[in-house]
Design a protein around this motif. Structure first.
Motif, PDB file in Angstrom:
ATOM      1  N   MET A  34       0.826  -1.188   0.000  1.00 54.10           N
ATOM      2  CA  MET A  34       0.000   0.000   0.000  1.00 54.10           C
ATOM      3  C   MET A  34       0.870   1.251   0.000  1.00 54.10           C
ATOM      4  N   ARG A  35       1.899   1.256   0.820  1.00 48.59           N
ATOM      5  CA  ARG A  35       2.782   2.412   0.910  1.00 48.59           C
ATOM      6  C   ARG A  35       3.494   2.652  -0.420  1.00 48.59           C
ATOM      7  N   THR A  36       3.882   1.554  -1.104  1.00 48.26           N
ATOM      8  CA  THR A  36       4.556   1.678  -2.397  1.00 48.26           C
ATOM      9  C   THR A  36       3.627   2.313  -3.417  1.00 48.26           C
ATOM     10  N   ARG A  37       2.382   1.893  -3.431  1.00 50.39           N
ATOM     11  CA  ARG A  37       1.420   2.438  -4.384  1.00 50.39           C
ATOM     12  C   ARG A  37       1.205   3.932  -4.152  1.00 50.39           C
ATOM     13  N   LEU A  38       1.093   4.333  -2.900  1.00 46.35           N
ATOM     14  CA  LEU A  38       0.912   5.745  -2.584  1.00 46.35           C
ATOM     15  C   LEU A  38       2.145   6.559  -2.970  1.00 46.35           C
ATOM     16  N   THR A  39       3.326   5.988  -2.735  1.00 44.26           N
ATOM     17  CA  THR A  39       4.562   6.683  -3.088  1.00 44.26           C
ATOM     18  C   THR A  39       4.654   6.869  -4.592  1.00 44.26           C
ATOM     19  N   LEU A  40       4.371   5.802  -5.358  1.00 46.82           N
ATOM     20  CA  LEU A  40       4.418   5.913  -6.819  1.00 46.82           C
ATOM     21  C   LEU A  40       3.371   6.896  -7.340  1.00 46.82           C
ATOM     22  N   ALA A  41       2.196   6.913  -6.730  1.00 51.23           N
ATOM     23  CA  ALA A  41       1.164   7.862  -7.151  1.00 51.23           C
ATOM     24  C   ALA A  41       1.610   9.297  -6.879  1.00 51.23           C
ATOM     25  N   ALA A  42       2.250   9.526  -5.728  1.00 55.65           N
ATOM     26  CA  ALA A  42       2.737  10.870  -5.403  1.00 55.65           C
ATOM     27  C   ALA A  42       3.843  11.290  -6.358  1.00 55.65           C
ATOM     28  N   ILE A  43       4.730  10.375  -6.686  1.00 56.92           N
ATOM     29  CA  ILE A  43       5.810  10.691  -7.627  1.00 56.92           C
ATOM     30  C   ILE A  43       5.236  10.977  -9.010  1.00 56.92           C
ATOM     31  N   ALA A  44       4.274  10.178  -9.444  1.00 54.36           N
ATOM     32  CA  ALA A  44       3.656  10.406 -10.749  1.00 54.36           C
ATOM     33  C   ALA A  44       2.965  11.769 -10.796  1.00 54.36           C
ATOM     34  N   ALA A  45       2.291  12.146  -9.711  1.00 49.69           N
ATOM     35  CA  ALA A  45       1.634  13.446  -9.662  1.00 49.69           C
ATOM     36  C   ALA A  45       2.658  14.580  -9.718  1.00 49.69           C
ATOM     37  N   THR A  46       3.779  14.396  -9.026  1.00 48.89           N
ATOM     38  CA  THR A  46       4.843  15.401  -9.058  1.00 48.89           C
ATOM     39  C   THR A  46       5.436  15.511 -10.455  1.00 48.89           C
ATOM     40  N   THR A  90       6.724  18.407 -15.466  1.00 46.62           N
ATOM     41  CA  THR A  90       6.942  18.362 -16.916  1.00 46.62           C
ATOM     42  C   THR A  90       5.826  19.124 -17.618  1.00 46.62           C
ATOM     43  N   GLY A  91       6.039  20.390 -17.820  1.00 41.01           N
ATOM     44  CA  GLY A  91       5.023  21.237 -18.420  1.00 41.01           C
ATOM     45  C   GLY A  91       4.993  21.218 -19.936  1.00 41.01           C
ATOM     46  N   CYS A  92       6.109  20.918 -20.587  1.00 34.14           N
ATOM     47  CA  CYS A  92       6.126  20.917 -22.036  1.00 34.14           C
ATOM     48  C   CYS A  92       6.547  19.552 -22.548  1.00 34.14           C
ATOM     49  N   GLY A  93       6.220  19.283 -23.790  1.00 31.79           N
ATOM     50  CA  GLY A  93       6.597  18.002 -24.371  1.00 31.79           C
ATOM     51  C   GLY A  93       5.717  16.894 -23.844  1.00 31.79           C
ATOM     52  N   TYR A  94       6.330  15.774 -23.586  1.00 33.69           N
ATOM     53  CA  TYR A  94       5.605  14.612 -23.097  1.00 33.69           C
ATOM     54  C   TYR A  94       5.458  14.667 -21.585  1.00 33.69           C
ATOM     55  N   SER A  95       4.376  14.087 -21.091  1.00 29.03           N
ATOM     56  CA  SER A  95       4.139  14.058 -19.647  1.00 29.03           C
ATOM     57  C   SER A  95       4.678  12.759 -19.055  1.00 29.03           C
ATOM     58  N   ASP A 116       2.880  10.597 -17.634  1.00 34.86           N
ATOM     59  CA  ASP A 116       1.940   9.552 -18.057  1.00 34.86           C
ATOM     60  C   ASP A 116       2.300   9.028 -19.438  1.00 34.86           C
ATOM     61  N   ASP A 117       2.705   9.940 -20.343  1.00 34.15           N
ATOM     62  CA  ASP A 117       3.142   9.521 -21.677  1.00 34.15           C
ATOM     63  C   ASP A 117       4.363   8.620 -21.576  1.00 34.15           C
ATOM     64  N   CYS A 118       5.292   8.998 -20.714  1.00 33.42           N
ATOM     65  CA  CYS A 118       6.503   8.210 -20.517  1.00 33.42           C
ATOM     66  C   CYS A 118       6.151   6.840 -19.950  1.00 33.42           C
ATOM     67  N   ALA A 119       5.335   6.812 -18.912  1.00 31.38           N
ATOM     68  CA  ALA A 119       4.966   5.542 -18.283  1.00 31.38           C
ATOM     69  C   ALA A 119       4.281   4.610 -19.284  1.00 31.38           C
ATOM     70  N   ALA A 120       3.449   5.173 -20.152  1.00 34.62           N
ATOM     71  CA  ALA A 120       2.753   4.365 -21.158  1.00 34.62           C
ATOM     72  C   ALA A 120       3.702   3.854 -22.237  1.00 34.62           C
ATOM     73  N   ALA A 121       4.794   4.560 -22.476  1.00 36.77           N
ATOM     74  CA  ALA A 121       5.728   4.184 -23.535  1.00 36.77           C
ATOM     75  C   ALA A 121       6.761   3.156 -23.087  1.00 36.77           C
ATOM     76  N   ASP A 158      12.899  13.796 -21.812  1.00 34.66           N
ATOM     77  CA  ASP A 158      12.946  15.051 -21.058  1.00 34.66           C
ATOM     78  C   ASP A 158      12.758  14.860 -19.552  1.00 34.66           C
ATOM     79  N   ILE A 159      12.572  13.636 -19.115  1.00 37.85           N
ATOM     80  CA  ILE A 159      12.337  13.362 -17.700  1.00 37.85           C
ATOM     81  C   ILE A 159      13.678  13.096 -17.023  1.00 37.85           C
ATOM     82  N   SER A 160      13.827  13.555 -15.796  1.00 37.32           N
ATOM     83  CA  SER A 160      15.098  13.367 -15.079  1.00 37.32           C
ATOM     84  C   SER A 160      15.407  11.881 -14.905  1.00 37.32           C
ATOM     85  N   ASP A 161      16.678  11.580 -14.706  1.00 34.45           N
ATOM     86  CA  ASP A 161      17.108  10.190 -14.539  1.00 34.45           C
ATOM     87  C   ASP A 161      16.401   9.519 -13.369  1.00 34.45           C
TER      88      ASP A 161
END
Length: 71
Positions: A1-13, A18-23, A25-30, A46-49
């Motif tokens: 449960m904690r892992t899911r919440l952490t990943l959701a918070a990171i995804a929201a951040t 990432t305001g321009c280009g791909y989001s 969510d686009d990266c995760a789907a690719a 364009d996403i950080s390492d």
């Protein structure tokens, strides 16, 4: 449960940062089985390492059934 919440918070951040280009969510789907730390999909360039590694880890955990899907 904690892992899911952490990943959701990171995804929201990531989505907010990432305001321009791909989001994030686009990266995760690719991300596929061929994706690695050095072989990133175009949508993830364009996403950080650290953020990319987090999304890649989430993909691996979901595909090994160690993390429940978001559905």
């Amino acid at each position: 449960m904690r892992t899911r919440l952490t990943l959701a918070a990171i995804a929201a951040t990531l989505l907010a940062v990432t305001g321009c280009g791909y989001s994030a969510d686009d990266c995760a789907a690719a991300i596929t089985d061929e994706s690695t730390k050095t072989n990133r999909p175009t949508e993830c360039q364009d996403i950080s390492d650290d953020d990319y590694e987090t999304l890649l880890l989430g993909y691996i955990l979901r595909n090994k059934n160690l993390l429940p899907s978001a559905e």
